[in-house]
Design a protein around this motif. Structure first.
Motif, PDB file in Angstrom:
ATOM      1  N   GLY A   1       0.810  -1.208   0.000  1.00 59.05           N
ATOM      2  CA  GLY A   1       0.000   0.000   0.000  1.00 59.05           C
ATOM      3  C   GLY A   1       0.840   1.252   0.000  1.00 59.05           C
ATOM      4  N   PRO A   2       1.549   1.505  -1.105  1.00 61.84           N
ATOM      5  CA  PRO A   2       2.326   2.739  -1.139  1.00 61.84           C
ATOM      6  C   PRO A   2       1.401   3.952  -1.153  1.00 61.84           C
ATOM      7  N   LEU A   3       1.875   5.017  -0.573  1.00 61.25           N
ATOM      8  CA  LEU A   3       1.101   6.254  -0.590  1.00 61.25           C
ATOM      9  C   LEU A   3       1.227   6.891  -1.964  1.00 61.25           C
ATOM     10  N   VAL A   4       0.103   7.055  -2.623  1.00 62.97           N
ATOM     11  CA  VAL A   4       0.078   7.633  -3.962  1.00 62.97           C
ATOM     12  C   VAL A   4      -0.900   8.796  -3.938  1.00 62.97           C
ATOM     13  N   HIS A   5      -0.434   9.925  -4.395  1.00 63.16           N
ATOM     14  CA  HIS A   5      -1.301  11.100  -4.413  1.00 63.16           C
ATOM     15  C   HIS A   5      -2.486  10.839  -5.342  1.00 63.16           C
ATOM     16  N   ARG A   6      -3.629  11.325  -4.961  1.00 65.24           N
ATOM     17  CA  ARG A   6      -4.859  11.116  -5.738  1.00 65.24           C
ATOM     18  C   ARG A   6      -4.687  11.563  -7.190  1.00 65.24           C
ATOM     19  N   SER A   7      -3.984  12.672  -7.428  1.00 63.68           N
ATOM     20  CA  SER A   7      -3.810  13.160  -8.803  1.00 63.68           C
ATOM     21  C   SER A   7      -3.028  12.161  -9.654  1.00 63.68           C
ATOM     22  N   VAL A   8      -2.123  11.418  -9.037  1.00 62.53           N
ATOM     23  CA  VAL A   8      -1.384  10.383  -9.767  1.00 62.53           C
ATOM     24  C   VAL A   8      -2.300   9.198 -10.041  1.00 62.53           C
ATOM     25  N   LEU A   9      -3.020   8.786  -9.035  1.00 61.55           N
ATOM     26  CA  LEU A   9      -3.888   7.625  -9.174  1.00 61.55           C
ATOM     27  C   LEU A   9      -4.963   7.823 -10.241  1.00 61.55           C
ATOM     28  N   VAL A  10      -5.554   9.004 -10.301  1.00 60.72           N
ATOM     29  CA  VAL A  10      -6.593   9.214 -11.321  1.00 60.72           C
ATOM     30  C   VAL A  10      -5.994   9.183 -12.722  1.00 60.72           C
ATOM     31  N   GLN A  11      -4.756   9.634 -12.873  1.00 61.74           N
ATOM     32  CA  GLN A  11      -4.112   9.563 -14.185  1.00 61.74           C
ATOM     33  C   GLN A  11      -3.765   8.134 -14.566  1.00 61.74           C
ATOM     34  N   VAL A  12      -3.333   7.334 -13.600  1.00 59.78           N
ATOM     35  CA  VAL A  12      -3.041   5.926 -13.872  1.00 59.78           C
ATOM     36  C   VAL A  12      -4.314   5.210 -14.302  1.00 59.78           C
ATOM     37  N   ARG A  13      -5.396   5.467 -13.590  1.00 56.65           N
ATOM     38  CA  ARG A  13      -6.675   4.850 -13.973  1.00 56.65           C
ATOM     39  C   ARG A  13      -7.119   5.304 -15.362  1.00 56.65           C
ATOM     40  N   ALA A  14      -6.949   6.583 -15.651  1.00 58.20           N
ATOM     41  CA  ALA A  14      -7.341   7.112 -16.959  1.00 58.20           C
ATOM     42  C   ALA A  14      -6.498   6.484 -18.069  1.00 58.20           C
ATOM     43  N   ALA A  15      -5.206   6.337 -17.827  1.00 56.35           N
ATOM     44  CA  ALA A  15      -4.329   5.710 -18.822  1.00 56.35           C
ATOM     45  C   ALA A  15      -4.744   4.263 -19.060  1.00 56.35           C
ATOM     46  N   LEU A  16      -5.082   3.569 -17.981  1.00 53.01           N
ATOM     47  CA  LEU A  16      -5.516   2.187 -18.120  1.00 53.01           C
ATOM     48  C   LEU A  16      -6.796   2.101 -18.938  1.00 53.01           C
ATOM     49  N   GLN A  17      -7.740   2.956 -18.637  1.00 51.81           N
ATOM     50  CA  GLN A  17      -9.012   2.918 -19.371  1.00 51.81           C
ATOM     51  C   GLN A  17      -8.817   3.288 -20.838  1.00 51.81           C
ATOM     52  N   ALA A  18      -7.986   4.299 -21.101  1.00 51.09           N
ATOM     53  CA  ALA A  18      -7.811   4.792 -22.464  1.00 51.09           C
ATOM     54  C   ALA A  18      -6.957   3.872 -23.332  1.00 51.09           C
ATOM     55  N   ALA A  19      -5.895   3.327 -22.755  1.00 44.73           N
ATOM     56  CA  ALA A  19      -4.935   2.605 -23.583  1.00 44.73           C
ATOM     57  C   ALA A  19      -4.569   1.221 -23.072  1.00 44.73           C
ATOM     58  N   GLY A  20      -4.988   0.898 -21.884  1.00 47.45           N
ATOM     59  CA  GLY A  20      -4.577  -0.357 -21.259  1.00 47.45           C
ATOM     60  C   GLY A  20      -4.788  -1.598 -22.094  1.00 47.45           C
ATOM     61  N   PRO A  21      -6.022  -1.865 -22.544  1.00 47.01           N
ATOM     62  CA  PRO A  21      -6.243  -3.096 -23.315  1.00 47.01           C
ATOM     63  C   PRO A  21      -5.397  -3.162 -24.588  1.00 47.01           C
ATOM     64  N   GLY A  22      -5.259  -2.051 -25.284  1.00 47.31           N
ATOM     65  CA  GLY A  22      -4.457  -2.028 -26.501  1.00 47.31           C
ATOM     66  C   GLY A  22      -2.974  -2.236 -26.253  1.00 47.31           C
ATOM     67  N   GLU A  23      -2.527  -1.933 -25.042  1.00 43.01           N
ATOM     68  CA  GLU A  23      -1.121  -2.104 -24.667  1.00 43.01           C
ATOM     69  C   GLU A  23      -0.867  -3.404 -23.911  1.00 43.01           C
ATOM     70  N   GLY A  24      -1.936  -4.168 -23.697  1.00 44.42           N
ATOM     71  CA  GLY A  24      -1.768  -5.459 -23.038  1.00 44.42           C
ATOM     72  C   GLY A  24      -1.963  -5.447 -21.537  1.00 44.42           C
ATOM     73  N   TYR A  25      -2.505  -4.367 -21.006  1.00 43.21           N
ATOM     74  CA  TYR A  25      -2.754  -4.287 -19.565  1.00 43.21           C
ATOM     75  C   TYR A  25      -4.215  -4.589 -19.292  1.00 43.21           C
ATOM     76  N   ALA A  26      -4.466  -5.697 -18.601  1.00 44.15           N
ATOM     77  CA  ALA A  26      -5.834  -6.108 -18.307  1.00 44.15           C
ATOM     78  C   ALA A  26      -6.344  -5.516 -17.002  1.00 44.15           C
ATOM     79  N   SER A  27      -5.430  -5.018 -16.178  1.00 44.61           N
ATOM     80  CA  SER A  27      -5.838  -4.514 -14.870  1.00 44.61           C
ATOM     81  C   SER A  27      -4.897  -3.412 -14.422  1.00 44.61           C
ATOM     82  N   LEU A  28      -5.317  -2.711 -13.393  1.00 46.36           N
ATOM     83  CA  LEU A  28      -4.479  -1.682 -12.785  1.00 46.36           C
ATOM     84  C   LEU A  28      -3.174  -2.305 -12.286  1.00 46.36           C
TER      85      LEU A  28
END
Length: 85
Positions: free
Chosen positions: A10-37
């Motif tokens: 459970g590393p401490l991650v700032h909310r602004s970072v986490l929302v960008q990671v989630r957005a990247a996953l939703q936008a490009a994750g499947p096409g890049e081979g990422y099935a999950s966060l």
């Protein structure tokens, strides 16, 4: 076949970072081979670990460090001011 163990971290991650990671996953994750966060976070983390290994350990892996051996908690003021963003 490789054996994997899972551990919850459970590393401490700032909310602004986490929302960008989630957005990247939703936008490009499947096409890049990422099935999950977790897939995305592990891949990004290991890319940085490999960079550090090349720079500081002649490209070799380091011996593992057991859970509980690293300092936990928020960074100190000194660490916070020198942290790479």
């Amino acid at each position: 076949m490789a054996r994997y163990t899972t551990a919850t971290v459970g590393p401490l991650v700032h909310r602004s970072v986490l929302v960008q990671v989630r957005a990247a996953l939703q936008a490009a994750g499947p096409g890049e081979g990422y099935a999950s966060l977790s897939d995305l976070v592990v891949a990004a983390t290991m890319a940085e670990v490999k960079r550090l290994q090349r720079k500081y350990n002649e490209g070799q892996t380091w011996p593992g460090i057991p859970a509980g051996k690293l300092r936990r908690g928020r960074p100190t003021l000194g660490e916070a001011t020198t942290r790479k963003e």
